[in-house]
Motif scaffolding. Structure first.
Motif, mmCIF file in Angstrom:
data_model
loop_
_atom_site.group_PDB
_atom_site.id
_atom_site.type_symbol
_atom_site.label_atom_id
_atom_site.label_comp_id
_atom_site.label_asym_id
_atom_site.label_seq_id
_atom_site.Cartn_x
_atom_site.Cartn_y
_atom_site.Cartn_z
ATOM 1 N N MET A 1 0.852 -1.185 0.000
ATOM 2 C CA MET A 1 0.000 0.000 0.000
ATOM 3 C C MET A 1 0.886 1.232 0.000
ATOM 4 N N PHE A 2 0.616 2.173 -0.933
ATOM 5 C CA PHE A 2 1.412 3.392 -1.036
ATOM 6 C C PHE A 2 0.548 4.615 -0.767
ATOM 7 N N GLY A 3 1.146 5.597 -0.050
ATOM 8 C CA GLY A 3 0.573 6.927 0.068
ATOM 9 C C GLY A 3 -0.704 6.985 0.874
ATOM 10 N N ASN B 1 4.081 9.127 1.853
ATOM 11 C CA ASN B 1 4.786 8.560 0.703
ATOM 12 C C ASN B 1 5.493 7.253 1.060
ATOM 13 N N ASP B 2 5.062 6.612 2.148
ATOM 14 C CA ASP B 2 5.686 5.349 2.525
ATOM 15 C C ASP B 2 4.940 4.174 1.895
ATOM 16 N N ILE B 3 5.618 3.029 1.852
ATOM 17 C CA ILE B 3 5.021 1.789 1.353
ATOM 18 C C ILE B 3 4.954 0.801 2.503
ATOM 19 N N ARG B 4 3.780 0.211 2.682
ATOM 20 C CA ARG B 4 3.588 -0.759 3.759
ATOM 21 C C ARG B 4 3.052 -2.070 3.187
ATOM 22 N N LEU B 5 3.480 -3.142 3.825
ATOM 23 C CA LEU B 5 3.118 -4.493 3.391
ATOM 24 C C LEU B 5 2.262 -5.137 4.475
ATOM 25 N N PHE B 6 1.123 -5.721 4.070
ATOM 26 C CA PHE B 6 0.234 -6.387 5.028
ATOM 27 C C PHE B 6 0.345 -7.897 4.850
ATOM 28 N N MET C 1 3.954 -4.205 7.955
ATOM 29 C CA MET C 1 5.394 -4.002 7.968
ATOM 30 C C MET C 1 5.730 -2.883 6.990
ATOM 31 N N GLN C 2 6.539 -1.914 7.450
ATOM 32 C CA GLN C 2 6.954 -0.843 6.555
ATOM 33 C C GLN C 2 8.095 -1.323 5.675
ATOM 34 N N VAL C 3 7.964 -1.091 4.373
ATOM 35 C CA VAL C 3 8.971 -1.535 3.413
ATOM 36 C C VAL C 3 10.148 -0.571 3.445
ATOM 37 N N THR C 4 11.341 -1.102 3.609
ATOM 38 C CA THR C 4 12.555 -0.281 3.620
ATOM 39 C C THR C 4 12.991 -0.013 2.188
ATOM 40 N N ILE C 5 13.091 1.259 1.846
ATOM 41 C CA ILE C 5 13.455 1.652 0.485
ATOM 42 C C ILE C 5 14.968 1.674 0.345
ATOM 43 N N GLN D 1 7.581 4.503 -10.764
ATOM 44 C CA GLN D 1 7.427 3.055 -10.670
ATOM 45 C C GLN D 1 8.282 2.537 -9.513
ATOM 46 N N PHE D 2 7.741 1.530 -8.819
ATOM 47 C CA PHE D 2 8.436 0.944 -7.675
ATOM 48 C C PHE D 2 8.692 -0.526 -7.951
#
Length: 696
Positions: free
Chosen positions: A1-3, A13-18, A26-30, A78-79
């Motif tokens: 999930m973004f934004g 502007n973070d990306i999180r993974l469920f 869990m917050q995705v480390t960029i 793009q990510f």
């Protein structure tokens, strides 16, 4: 999930993974490198995942910057999920406008991303469909036919791979000369580049109510719709399934449906996704009575017909059939199932099988051709034909059936969009774009009203129809996109045209010291001399809020010279250029009392030009009556030495006589029986225009 948007942190502007197994976030480390970049925080952006490996995002809204026009974004990112790395896609060739409230949907068959709708303060409603070809890495606008939305935002779009169509539902559309929340469902066929409005094919009362900022996902057989902003809100109107095969909506929250567990809460602008096998749907976040941080998991049967265990409710749903095992007259087991499949019940000893196939449906057909209002939807239906501007059944005699729809090229939601289309003109009274048969060239957009965002003060903003003033953003916004631009209360108090007296004008809008110091948060940076030059700025009794007076005056001078919309006068250019070239000039701060100035010379006085004379004083100025005028109850009044017996003195030595009287002091009556004026004192019987049904 973004934004997304957080009430405590603003645009994210973070990306999180469920983790759906452990039910944890869990917050995705960029990946961090010296040249690494990340998209700015945003919400109401468009996003989709491609090949389960890459997330693409375009546009959206961000927080207010120094430049008021850049809250709406036009960047494309793009990510890479595997490498956890962001990369910005470089702008080249043609490019979509800055936009928010749009959708970005992956079209699997074409391996491309489709951008539909959206809105921006500068461009208004977006009325083009854009495609980004992943292989060629460039954007292109698509030429779409049919009666699709002229402009739309806050909608949902899903791609149904089995039919190779895109389905767009709800949102705010521009129709019938205004923006309104809708429950229209449009189908976009990519192969034919044609819109079809599916509401007209099934005028059923079971359609969801109009809504905006809802969410939707797709399975092989259904589009699932959740929540949204609607009035009034009702729990029974929150969760729907749309059957692609039947072109029918199914209310999954009605009383006849089997439901277990907590119901969805009142929410809108939530995220929604579906597991690859379609067994479960996840609804995340959103706004309701407050911002939501919950995750709702909804498990669905593989066959949605299983949700209606009773015969009557089952057979009311198109595409569902009913079967039961009976012993004598007693029902031992029963099942509602898709009528394209066999009854799933196991046989029971000494029982008889009862079946009812229910209603067999066929996609995108209509039993009533006359319900369809546009040619495109009509010709999409095999049983209908378009004849003399109306949709009729194939069985109806038609002398000249129309096999192809005429495209309307003049589709626009505002004057600027309309005048960019050759051969089209904006009709202000009808508020619509119409063909201009006399001129095939595009009209100049300079004759169009400016977008609301171009008005920089509250008072000028509220003089324009449909424009409103955000007190929190200090920005002029359009009523047509207020719902999305101000979501979450970011606009604060919004003033409308009848609220002009409450306008909180910014300090820099005041050009005179006297008007500047009437506002407690403003002070005056005065230039040397008595000409009254200076800049009004925010500050306190001690100093300006933003640096020194010299810095403030320098920035103000640069903006004056760079303002293309309001070019400065030659005298102003000369004065400003002189200052910019002389950095030894010192400006002083005044918060309580204005510095001495000659208001009579610089024009900062309020004396009436015709009747008063300005006299400069040590502190301010005085207005004295000029020659031929005297002080009266309403200021300086003109003097007529002979008086005006039957009239009024309007200028020195000039009377305006009452009806039927003439003369220097209006003392002579015309000889017209009180029904007309006469030519003059020496022609009292020469009557002019007769009144009161009389004649000479």
């Amino acid at each position: 999930m973004f934004g997304g948007y957080s009430l405590s942190h603003g645009p994210l502007n973070d990306i999180r993974l469920f983790d759906t197994k452990n039910l944890t976030w869990m917050q995705v480390t960029i990946e961090s490198t010296p040249d690494a970049k990340m998209p700015t925080g945003r919400y109401f952006h468009g996003a989709d995942i491609v090949h389960t490996q890459t997330i693409f995002i375009y546009g959206g809204l961000t927080k207010k910057q120094k430049n008021y026009s850049n809250r709406t974004l036009d960047d494309f990112w793009q990510f890479d999920i595997q490498n956890q790395r962001w990369s910005e896609i470089e702008k080249k060739y043609i490019w979509p406008p800055a936009v928010s409230g749009h959708t970005l949907t992956y079209h699997k068959a074409q391996d491309s991303l489709i951008l539909i709708g959206g809105v921006s303060p500068q461009g208004g409603f977006l009325n083009l469909v854009w495609e980004y070809r992943l292989e060629k890495e460039h954007w292109q606008p698509l030429n779409i036919k049919g009666m699709g939305p002229a402009g739309i935002f806050g909608h949902t779009t899903v791609y149904h791979s089995q039919s190779n169509n895109l389905f767009v539902f709800g949102g705010v559309v521009y129709t019938k000369r205004q923006s309104m929340v809708t429950n229209n469902l449009y189908m976009l066929n990519y192969e034919t580049k044609t819109w079809t409005e599916l509401n007209s094919l099934d005028p059923s009362i079971s359609w969801p109510r109009p809504r905006v900022f809802h969410s939707a996902v797709t399975t092989d057989d259904y589009m699932l719709l959740m929540g949204g902003r609607m009035y009034p809100w009702n729990i029974t109107d929150t969760f729907y399934a749309y059957s692609y095969n039947c072109n029918q909506w199914i209310n999954l929250m009605d009383d006849a449906t089997t439901k277990v567990g907590p119901y969805p809460r009142q929410t809108y602008a939530q995220a929604m996704t579906v597991e690859p096998d379609g067994d479960a749907v996840y609804v995340i976040g959103g706004w309701g009575l407050d911002s939501q941080s919950s995750v709702l998991r909804i498990e669905l049967p593989v066959d949605l017909c299983n949700l209606w265990p009773r015969k009557r409710a089952c057979l009311a749903v198109s595409g569902c059939g009913y079967c039961a095992n009976k012993v004598n007259e007693e029902v031992r087991s029963q099942q509602c199932h898709a009528n394209t499949k066999e009854c799933p019940l196991d046989p029971i000893l000494n029982s008889s099988r009862v079946t009812n196939q229910g209603r067999i449906c066929s996609a995108y057909t209509s039993s009533n051709c006359t319900m369809m209002q546009d040619c495109g939807s009509c010709l999409q239906t095999s049983s209908c034909t378009w004849c003399q501007g109306a949709c009729t059944s194939n069985t109806t005699q038609c002398s000249v059936p129309q096999l192809k729809c005429q495209s309307n090229r003049c589709i626009a939601t505002d004057c600027i969009q309309c005048h960019q289309i050759p051969g089209c003109d904006w009709n202000y009274s009808k508020r619509e774009c119409i063909p201009n048969l006399q001129d095939e060239e595009a009209n100049s957009v300079s004759v169009c009203p400016q977008p609301c965002i171009n008005y920089s003060t509250c008072s000028s903003c509220l003089e324009v129809p449909d424009c409103r003033w955000s007190t929190q953003l200090d920005e002029c916004i359009s009523a047509s996109y207020q719902d999305i631009y101000c979501a979450g209360g970011v606009c604060g108090l919004v003033l409308e045209s009848e609220d002009r007296q409450y306008c909180p004008e910014p300090c820099n809008s005041f050009t005179q010291c006297s008007s500047c110091l009437r506002h407690a948060h403003c002070g005056w940076c005065a230039a040397p001399g008595d000409r009254g030059e200076g800049v009004c700025a925010e500050g306190s009794s001690e100093r300006p809020m933003a640096g020194t007076c010299n810095n403030i005056y320098y920035e103000s001078s640069r903006k004056l010279l760079d303002d293309d919309r309001n070019p400065p006068d030659p005298e102003d250019i000369e004065a400003v250029s002189s200052y910019l070239n002389d950095l030894n000039v010192s400006y002083s701060w005044h918060y309580v009392k204005c510095p001495p100035e000659n208001e009579c010379l610089n024009g900062h006085h309020s004396c009436a030009e015709e009747s008063e004379i300005c006299v400069d004083l040590d502190d301010g100025f005085e207005c004295r009556c000029g020659a031929g005028y005297k002080a009266g109850a309403n200021g300086c009044e003109p003097v007529c030495p002979l008086g005006c017996v039957r009239g009024q003195c309007i200028q020195p030595n000039k009377c305006q006589c009452d009806f039927g009287y003439v003369g220097a002091n209006c003392s002579i009556q015309c000889q017209c029986n009180g029904h007309a004026n006469c030519e003059g004192p020496d022609k009292l019987d020469k009557c002019l225009l007769c009144h009161n049904n009389t004649m000479v």
